[in-house]
Design an enzyme around this catalytic site. Structure first.
Site, mmCIF file in Angstrom:
data_model
loop_
_atom_site.group_PDB
_atom_site.id
_atom_site.type_symbol
_atom_site.label_atom_id
_atom_site.label_comp_id
_atom_site.label_asym_id
_atom_site.label_seq_id
_atom_site.Cartn_x
_atom_site.Cartn_y
_atom_site.Cartn_z
ATOM 1 N N HIS A 99 -76.427 -4.848 -13.495
ATOM 2 C CA HIS A 99 -75.206 -4.671 -14.138
ATOM 3 C C HIS A 99 -74.733 -6.257 -14.223
ATOM 4 C CE1 HIS A 99 -70.867 -5.458 -12.447
ATOM 5 N NE2 HIS A 99 -70.836 -4.105 -12.390
ATOM 6 N N ARG A 118 -73.082 -1.757 -17.606
ATOM 7 C CA ARG A 118 -74.243 -1.068 -17.420
ATOM 8 C C ARG A 118 -74.809 -0.271 -18.554
ATOM 9 N NH1 ARG A 118 -72.842 1.778 -11.977
ATOM 10 N NH2 ARG A 118 -70.620 1.337 -12.041
ATOM 11 N N LYS A 173 -72.615 2.950 -20.045
ATOM 12 C CA LYS A 173 -71.033 3.072 -19.482
ATOM 13 C C LYS A 173 -70.092 2.669 -20.658
ATOM 14 C CE LYS A 173 -69.658 3.124 -15.340
ATOM 15 N NZ LYS A 173 -68.869 2.858 -14.167
ATOM 16 N N ASP A 227 -65.872 -3.051 -21.622
ATOM 17 C CA ASP A 227 -65.059 -3.612 -20.831
ATOM 18 C C ASP A 227 -64.719 -5.253 -21.247
ATOM 19 O OD1 ASP A 227 -63.315 -4.984 -18.839
ATOM 20 O OD2 ASP A 227 -63.923 -3.678 -17.278
ATOM 21 N N CYS A 251 -63.846 -7.637 -19.638
ATOM 22 C CA CYS A 251 -64.392 -8.605 -18.746
ATOM 23 C C CYS A 251 -65.625 -9.091 -18.857
ATOM 24 C CB CYS A 251 -64.150 -8.387 -17.396
ATOM 25 S SG CYS A 251 -65.041 -7.049 -16.828
ATOM 26 N N TYR A 252 -66.501 -8.107 -19.463
ATOM 27 C CA TYR A 252 -67.984 -8.420 -19.805
ATOM 28 C C TYR A 252 -68.092 -9.342 -20.927
ATOM 29 C CZ TYR A 252 -68.788 -4.764 -16.023
ATOM 30 O OH TYR A 252 -68.842 -4.151 -14.884
ATOM 31 N N ASP A 283 -58.984 -4.627 -20.060
ATOM 32 C CA ASP A 283 -60.322 -3.949 -20.109
ATOM 33 C C ASP A 283 -60.408 -3.516 -21.453
ATOM 34 O OD1 ASP A 283 -61.414 -1.216 -18.076
ATOM 35 O OD2 ASP A 283 -61.978 -1.955 -20.107
ATOM 36 N N HIS A 342 -58.633 -9.765 -16.165
ATOM 37 C CA HIS A 342 -59.087 -9.459 -17.577
ATOM 38 C C HIS A 342 -58.747 -10.425 -18.294
ATOM 39 C CE1 HIS A 342 -60.240 -5.469 -15.869
ATOM 40 N NE2 HIS A 342 -61.147 -5.619 -16.964
#
Lengths: 313, 332
Positions: free
Chosen positions: A98, A140, A143, A146, A148-149, A243, A253
């Site tokens: 993750h 992940r 998925k 987003d 924030c990643y 997001d 975010h």
């Protein structure tokens, strides 16, 4: 990540009220109480144990200059046990790889000077594939992306960039170069690789020295594409970031999209280049944000002030 | 919201200040200091519940009324870990019914399935209850996963229950079911990996590897663009590159996929890894790669791995920086 917010609050407190001795002392005692027999940390008294808690404890301890062998003991092995078959890092052993935990795990390992316990090429290979056709990062495999990643995954790669030696420096395989913050003043080990018993590690200095070295290699993700996602998909016209389109804006975010944007803008600086070049940035040069320290997600300039403050006695 | 644990029904909520059982309690306001900055405008009921909570908390009370009050506080903010901690302390002091408590927290969890505190509380309870809790915990996580098949907390809890309390028997079947419903569910593939490596009834990785390779290759053939089985396949041979290179099924699978779609990034990437580990490409494989190279007249290197890498730079432009760097790691 309320603990991170609390860390910033603590940071502020220290500047306003210079009774750092009692704060550091109590903080150290608290952290030691939060240490589990596995080596990992709990989020709070009787709370959950995971890689997130390890990072929170280690990064605050490092920032405030209270990180020592006692606090560091066993954490590296726990985090290493959380790297999965995919290459990323999970919250707990056996859980799914993750992005959030991958950042936390990698950053903590760097601060502990134990990156060699991770399979770094495998980690990088996983993170690189987390950038999707939408140009942002997913948390992940399989998925959705987003915003924030942009930070969690983007900064993880940024850390790796500093750790992987360039092709002209190292031989056959890309070996991660272990940061040498070993204090040789006591006349003990002088090798670059710190062994646990015979060397004294200046933990706080790891974070400081990390930014003194330049990137050996360029960005391993598509930095312009990431900036496209953040600026074109994650921004809310009324202000703030989100997001993805269809989601509402929020402070979490907004924070991590901006941090991700900063990481991306500064990711292509290699060698002796001292500031981002226009071709590394999407949009006008006025889009340039302040540089953050990728280990702490704090504005670099502020981190340096904090380092000076906490290292002086 | 209900004022007592486990009690459902539409009765009107009585604020703490009007509860006879709390008449002797002096509410304790939040200590905001002399000059509060950006004070939160708490709602009236929240403010009152927390003032009473603070009073009982500060007094170190361990009573049934304290337990009831924590339920109010939890309903108002299930993220308050201090309240949860205090509730655990009171539960222990009262030697409370843990099964009833599990029912209480399950209700909170169902409406807050991504809350760390509720899952931690469940774990604490389940540990105390012991192996008898295994079935109900598996039923519960199954219920949550039916609503969101990738809920990270649910999977962590499920894994913890397996490893601490048992229930391995039907887990592989559960994974199969989830993968039938959605073969792209990476959480299910991850769970499969746990079973194949750690289940006490399956025999371990060495025993399972063969059948798992077949299962995974089949999944790849049906959906070559599904990243999960490719990573899972790699995982089956973790720490054993020689065995991986020697398993013909793997390189055959890559070849088959590439013959149908020479731009499949996962196949190319896997092939690249195999070559770097020492795979001696068959003539057929060399032929396929040369054919791809001819599609891209710019490449002219002798080394097969370098050819594959440069093909990837063209086929996977999003990762051009990664593949360029990867190429520099392919030396003599």
């Amino acid at each position: 990540m309320s603990a991170l917010g609390e860390r910033c609050h603590l940071y502020l407190c220290c500047f306003l009220n210079r009774s750092k001795l009692s704060i550091r002392d109590n903080l150290y005692k608290f952290m030691l109480l939060m240490k589990d027999k596995s080596g990992a940390f709990r989020m709070h008294d009787g709370g959950e144990i995971d890689v997130r808690a390890c990072y929170t404890a280690i990064s605050v301890a490092s920032l405030v200059n209270i990180l020592d062998d006692e606090l560091a003991k066993g954490v590296g092995n726990y985090i290493a046990s959380c790297q999965t078959y995919e290459g990323g890092i999970a919250g707990e052993p056996s859980a799914e790889a993750h992005g959030g935990y991958t950042f936390c795990g990698l950053a903590a390992m760097v601060l502990l000077n134990e990156v060699e316990k991770l399979d770094l090429p495998s980690l990088i290979g996983w993170v690189a594939f987390r950038q999707g056709v939408e140009c942002g990062f997913q948390g992940r495999t399989n998925k959705l992306v987003d915003g924030c990643y942009s930070f969690w995954q983007g900064a993880a790669i940024a850390l790796a960039q500093k750790l992987m030696a360039g092709s002209d420096e190292q031989s056959k395989q890309s070996q991660p170069s272990k940061l040498s913050s070993v204090d040789d003043s006591c006349g003990t080990s002088s090798s670059g690789l710190a062994s646990e018993k015979s060397s004294i590690v200046d933990y706080a200095k790891i974070g400081f020295d990390f930014m003194k070295q330049s990137n050996q290699i360029g960005p391993l993700f598509h930095n312009i594409a990431l900036q496209q996602y953040i600026l074109l998909c994650a921004q809310v016209p009324e202000g703030g970031l989100r997001d993805k389109p269809g989601k509402n804006r929020d402070h979490y975010h907004s924070c991590y999209c901006l941090s991700g944007l900063s990481v991306s803008q500064y990711s292509a600086m290699t060698g002796s280049v001292s500031c981002p070049l226009p071709q590394h940035m999407l949009g006008p040069y006025s889009n340039l944000l302040e540089q953050i320290h990728p280990l702490y997600n704090v504005v670099l300039e502020k981190y340096e002030e904090a380092y000076e403050f906490f290292s002086s006695e | 919201m209900g004022s007592s644990s486990g009690e459902e029904g539409e009765e009107e909520w009585v604020p703490p200040s009007r509860r006879p059982e709390l008449a002797d309690v002096a509410p304790l306001p939040q200590a905001d200091g002399p000059c509060p900055v950006v004070s939160i405008a708490y709602r009236g009921d929240f403010h009152e519940v927390m003032d009473y909570f603070r009073a009982l908390y500060a007094a170190g009370e361990r009573s049934p009324r304290a337990l009831r009050l924590t339920a109010d506080a939890i309903h108002l903010n299930p993220g308050n870990y201090t309240v949860w901690h205090f509730r655990r302390v009171v539960l222990e002091a009262l030697d409370a019914d843990l099964l009833l408590e599990m029912h209480f927290v399950d209700q909170i969890a169902e409406s807050n399935p991504k809350n760390y505190q509720v899952w931690h509380h469940k774990r604490w309870l389940a540990e105390k209850i012991g192996p008898d809790a295994a079935n109900s915990e598996h039923d519960f996580t199954r219920k949550i996963l039916a609503m969101d098949a990738k809920n990270y907390h649910a999977w962590s809890h499920r894994q913890w229950v397996l490893q601490s309390l048992g229930g391995w028997e039907s887990e592989l079947q559960y994974c199969n079911q989830l993968l039938e419903e959605d073969v792209f569910n990476n959480s299910a593939w991850n769970q499969r990996y746990l079973l194949v490596t750690r289940s006490p009834i399956l025999g371990g990785l060495a025993a399972m590897r063969d059948s798992e390779v077949d299962y995974t290759v089949e999944a790849i053939m049906v959906n070559p663009q599904n990243e999960s089985p490719w990573r899972y396949l790699r995982g089956l041979y973790k720490d054993d590159n020689n065995l991986l290179v020697a398993d013909n099924r793997i390189s055959d699978a890559c070849l088959k996929v590439l013959n149908k779609d020479w731009t499949c990034v996962f196949a190319l990437s896997f092939l690249l890894d195999l070559l770097r580990m020492g795979l001696q490409p068959s003539d057929e494989l060399k032929g396929t790669i040369k054919a791809m190279e001819n599609s891209d007249p710019e490449t002219g290197h002798a080394d097969i791995a370098v050819i594959v890498c440069s093909i990837l730079q063209k086929c996977d432009p999003l990762r051009i920086n990664y593949w360029s760097w990867y190429q520099t790691t392919l030396s003599s």
